[in-house]
Write a protein that holds these residues in place. Structure first.
Motif, PDB file in Angstrom:
ATOM      1  N   ARG B  85     100.679  13.747 -36.513  1.00  0.00           N
ATOM      2  CA  ARG B  85     101.362  15.052 -36.519  1.00  0.00           C
ATOM      3  C   ARG B  85     100.419  16.163 -36.969  1.00  0.00           C
ATOM      4  O   ARG B  85     100.426  17.268 -36.417  1.00  0.00           O
ATOM      5  CB  ARG B  85     102.570  15.012 -37.464  1.00  0.00           C
ATOM      6  N   ARG B  86      99.617  15.835 -37.991  1.00  0.00           N
ATOM      7  CA  ARG B  86      98.672  16.839 -38.496  1.00  0.00           C
ATOM      8  C   ARG B  86      97.679  17.225 -37.392  1.00  0.00           C
ATOM      9  O   ARG B  86      97.401  18.406 -37.163  1.00  0.00           O
ATOM     10  CB  ARG B  86      97.926  16.279 -39.715  1.00  0.00           C
ATOM     11  N   GLN B  87      97.205  16.191 -36.661  1.00  0.00           N
ATOM     12  CA  GLN B  87      96.217  16.452 -35.610  1.00  0.00           C
ATOM     13  C   GLN B  87      96.811  17.295 -34.471  1.00  0.00           C
ATOM     14  O   GLN B  87      96.165  18.181 -33.933  1.00  0.00           O
ATOM     15  CB  GLN B  87      95.679  15.131 -35.059  1.00  0.00           C
ATOM     16  N   ILE B  88      98.079  16.987 -34.132  1.00  0.00           N
ATOM     17  CA  ILE B  88      98.729  17.736 -33.054  1.00  0.00           C
ATOM     18  C   ILE B  88      98.894  19.201 -33.441  1.00  0.00           C
ATOM     19  O   ILE B  88      98.638  20.121 -32.662  1.00  0.00           O
ATOM     20  CB  ILE B  88     100.084  17.103 -32.692  1.00  0.00           C
ATOM     21  N   LYS B  89      99.279  19.404 -34.719  1.00  0.00           N
ATOM     22  CA  LYS B  89      99.462  20.760 -35.214  1.00  0.00           C
ATOM     23  C   LYS B  89      98.140  21.534 -35.098  1.00  0.00           C
ATOM     24  O   LYS B  89      98.097  22.671 -34.617  1.00  0.00           O
ATOM     25  CB  LYS B  89      99.919  20.694 -36.672  1.00  0.00           C
ATOM     26  N   GLU B  90      97.058  20.857 -35.475  1.00  0.00           N
ATOM     27  CA  GLU B  90      95.732  21.467 -35.422  1.00  0.00           C
ATOM     28  C   GLU B  90      95.348  21.804 -33.974  1.00  0.00           C
ATOM     29  O   GLU B  90      94.828  22.867 -33.672  1.00  0.00           O
ATOM     30  CB  GLU B  90      94.724  20.469 -36.006  1.00  0.00           C
ATOM     31  N   MET B  91      95.732  20.844 -33.076  1.00  0.00           N
ATOM     32  CA  MET B  91      95.439  21.023 -31.651  1.00  0.00           C
ATOM     33  C   MET B  91      96.122  22.288 -31.118  1.00  0.00           C
ATOM     34  O   MET B  91      95.497  23.116 -30.450  1.00  0.00           O
ATOM     35  CB  MET B  91      95.984  19.796 -30.924  1.00  0.00           C
ATOM     36  N   PHE B  92      97.400  22.451 -31.497  1.00  0.00           N
ATOM     37  CA  PHE B  92      98.146  23.634 -31.044  1.00  0.00           C
ATOM     38  C   PHE B  92      97.561  24.912 -31.621  1.00  0.00           C
ATOM     39  O   PHE B  92      97.465  25.936 -30.961  1.00  0.00           O
ATOM     40  CB  PHE B  92      99.628  23.518 -31.430  1.00  0.00           C
ATOM     41  N   GLU B  93      97.159  24.832 -32.890  1.00  0.00           N
ATOM     42  CA  GLU B  93      96.566  26.014 -33.522  1.00  0.00           C
ATOM     43  C   GLU B  93      95.286  26.437 -32.805  1.00  0.00           C
ATOM     44  O   GLU B  93      95.068  27.620 -32.534  1.00  0.00           O
ATOM     45  CB  GLU B  93      96.280  25.728 -35.003  1.00  0.00           C
ATOM     46  N   ASN B  94      94.459  25.403 -32.474  1.00  0.00           N
ATOM     47  CA  ASN B  94      93.209  25.701 -31.761  1.00  0.00           C
ATOM     48  C   ASN B  94      93.486  26.292 -30.378  1.00  0.00           C
ATOM     49  O   ASN B  94      92.824  27.234 -29.937  1.00  0.00           O
ATOM     50  CB  ASN B  94      92.359  24.441 -31.622  1.00  0.00           C
ATOM     51  N   LEU B  95      94.520  25.730 -29.731  1.00  0.00           N
ATOM     52  CA  LEU B  95      94.898  26.219 -28.409  1.00  0.00           C
ATOM     53  C   LEU B  95      95.327  27.683 -28.489  1.00  0.00           C
ATOM     54  O   LEU B  95      94.917  28.525 -27.672  1.00  0.00           O
ATOM     55  CB  LEU B  95      96.053  25.352 -27.874  1.00  0.00           C
ATOM     56  N   ALA B  96      96.131  27.987 -29.510  1.00  0.00           N
ATOM     57  CA  ALA B  96      96.611  29.348 -29.697  1.00  0.00           C
ATOM     58  C   ALA B  96      95.440  30.299 -29.898  1.00  0.00           C
ATOM     59  O   ALA B  96      95.420  31.403 -29.354  1.00  0.00           O
ATOM     60  CB  ALA B  96      97.573  29.406 -30.895  1.00  0.00           C
ATOM     61  N   LYS B  97      94.451  29.851 -30.649  1.00  0.00           N
ATOM     62  CA  LYS B  97      93.272  30.693 -30.882  1.00  0.00           C
ATOM     63  C   LYS B  97      92.536  30.961 -29.575  1.00  0.00           C
ATOM     64  O   LYS B  97      92.096  32.078 -29.310  1.00  0.00           O
ATOM     65  CB  LYS B  97      92.317  29.988 -31.860  1.00  0.00           C
ATOM     66  N   GLU B  98      92.450  29.908 -28.725  1.00  0.00           N
ATOM     67  CA  GLU B  98      91.754  30.063 -27.435  1.00  0.00           C
ATOM     68  C   GLU B  98      92.471  31.067 -26.547  1.00  0.00           C
ATOM     69  O   GLU B  98      91.852  31.908 -25.917  1.00  0.00           O
ATOM     70  CB  GLU B  98      91.715  28.722 -26.700  1.00  0.00           C
ATOM     71  N   VAL B  99      93.802  31.003 -26.499  1.00  0.00           N
ATOM     72  CA  VAL B  99      94.582  31.858 -25.600  1.00  0.00           C
ATOM     73  C   VAL B  99      94.654  33.293 -26.110  1.00  0.00           C
ATOM     74  O   VAL B  99      94.417  34.237 -25.378  1.00  0.00           O
ATOM     75  CB  VAL B  99      96.008  31.298 -25.408  1.00  0.00           C
ATOM     76  N   TYR B 100      94.979  33.451 -27.420  1.00  0.00           N
ATOM     77  CA  TYR B 100      95.197  34.800 -27.950  1.00  0.00           C
ATOM     78  C   TYR B 100      94.001  35.364 -28.696  1.00  0.00           C
ATOM     79  O   TYR B 100      94.011  36.513 -29.108  1.00  0.00           O
ATOM     80  CB  TYR B 100      96.412  34.813 -28.887  1.00  0.00           C
TER      81      TYR B 100
END
Lengths: 305, 103
Positions: B85-100
């Motif tokens: 779960r921690r890794q997935i959360k990190e993955m989404f955060e990184n994705l958000a940084k890439e997009v926005y």
């Protein structure tokens, strides 16, 4: 594996804290020691019912009469539980009773003494049962699991005996001078047998029952625990323990006391106590008088078959 | 005489627990002895008596606990879900940084 190797492996398992069940393989010596130890315990429960039996008709109130009767029924019930274990280990009940009434097996020292007053009833139920609960508490962790389980049940029931006995003593200590004297005199009669109760201070390395894990605590440790639990409780209600040498040595962290006469203990448990012969002849008489019941029960079965 | 193994249910709905045994010539006597020995103080809601010879005992650990890894059957083997779960959360955060972009 040779027999000796199996025995060594068995001993090693016990030392590691493993438990033995009735259907498991066990060395002959372990089985023989279990039979002797548990049979003596069972005999004590059965014989322990006798001193108190004399007081059912003389109990001072209906409540006391009911409670004493219930305690006696419990003791006989405990004997039943323990005799079942001995039977499962291979000794038939007829042989157990025959050995008991003919003095070939033992029962606890405290049941070789007469009772003189209601004071004895209170002191026995409180302090003799108290001593028994200390040793039975340690036996709950016996290497022989059926024995340990039985001890858990017995200790649970003995809690009532202790509390009832303590209540008898406390009630008298709140009463008249004569009632207080009754308790003091009873304590003086019972103190020596109580100090002998846990047995001589055999060095743990020489105690075979400890080596096999049948017992889990050395005799002297049990006596020390007993004194730590009860001396203060006895003294704070105004009773005087009849041993001028009894005191807690805080440097050594243990109780010191007048050494009981261990030869006397041996003489008592081998049938030379003040009430040994009377108690055994009464048990022999009940065995004879109830023979027809056993015959009737077995006879009915024979007809039905 | 027969040995009967005694099982006791201490309260309604609780499991039947082995408490010991009685020796008796017949079923009725066995029930009376079991009541007298195992339920003098309201301890039994129900008793089962089983003739000892009817009890089938198994103690062979090779049969009961064969040496095969069965931890996959146990909840405890899936504690990795916390880390995942921690890794997935990190993955989404990184994705958000890439997009926005960094904000």
């Amino acid at each position: 594996m040779t027999y000796e190797e199996r025995v060594e492996a068995f001993k090693k398992r016990i030392k590691e804290g493993h438990k033995v069940e009735a259907t498991d393989w066990m060395p002959d010596e372990y089985r023989a020691r279990l039979i002797k130890f548990i049979e003596m315990h069972a005999n004590s429960e059965l014989m322990g019912a006798l001193p108190e039996r004399d007081w059912i008709l003389r109990a001072p109130s209906l409540h006391r009469k009911l409670a004493v009767t219930a305690k006696i029924q419990d003791e006989v019930g405990h004997a039943q539980l323990l005799y079942r274990l001995v039977e499962d280990l291979g000794k038939p009940r007829e042989k157990i009773f025959d050995d008991l009434v003919n003095g070939r097996t033992k029962f606890h020292n405290v049941f070789h003494y007469p009772t003189y007053s209601w004071g004895d009833v209170g002191i026995i139920a409180w302090l003799v049962d108290g001593a028994a609960v200390i040793s039975q508490g340690a036996l709950q962790r016996s290497s022989y699991a059926p024995y340990g389980r039985t001890m858990r049940r017995i200790c649970w029931e003995e809690a009532f005996h202790l509390k009832h006995g303590e209540d008898i003593v406390l009630t008298a200590m709140m009463g008249t001078e004569k009632q207080k004297r009754l308790m003091q005199e009873a304590l003086e009669r019972w103190w020596e047998p109580l100090m002998m109760f846990h047995g001589p201070p055999t060095p743990p390395e020489k105690d075979k029952d400890l080596e096999w894990g049948i017992k889990t605590k050395p005799n002297e440790q049990l006596r020390q625990e007993y004194l730590s639990t009860y001396v203060r409780k006895i003294q704070e209600i105004g009773l005087k323990i009849p041993d001028p040498k009894l005191k807690y040595d805080s440097d050594k962290g243990r109780w010191t006391y007048t050494e009981p006469d261990w030869d006397k203990l041996y003489a008592i448990v081998t049938g030379n106590g003040p009430a040994s012969k009377e108690r055994l002849s009464f048990r022999r008489l009940s065995l004879e008088e109830t023979a027809w019941v056993r015959r009737a029960i077995l006879g009915e079965r024979a007809q039905a078959a | 005489m027969h040995v009967w193994e005694v099982f006791r249910q201490e309260q309604e709905g609780e499991p039947m627990i082995h408490v010991g045994s009685v020796v008796a010539p017949d079923r009725e006597r066995a029930l009376e002895y079991a009541r007298d020995i195992y339920s003098r103080r309201y301890e039994a809601y129900r008793l089962w008596l089983v003739p000892r010879e009817e009890v089938v005992e198994v103690t062979d650990l090779d049969f009961l606990q064969p040496p095969v890894d069965r931890t996959y059957r146990m909840g405890i083997a899936y504690r990795v879900t916390v880390e995942k779960r921690r890794q997935i959360k990190e993955m989404f955060e990184n994705l958000a940084k890439e997009v926005y972009g960094e904000s």
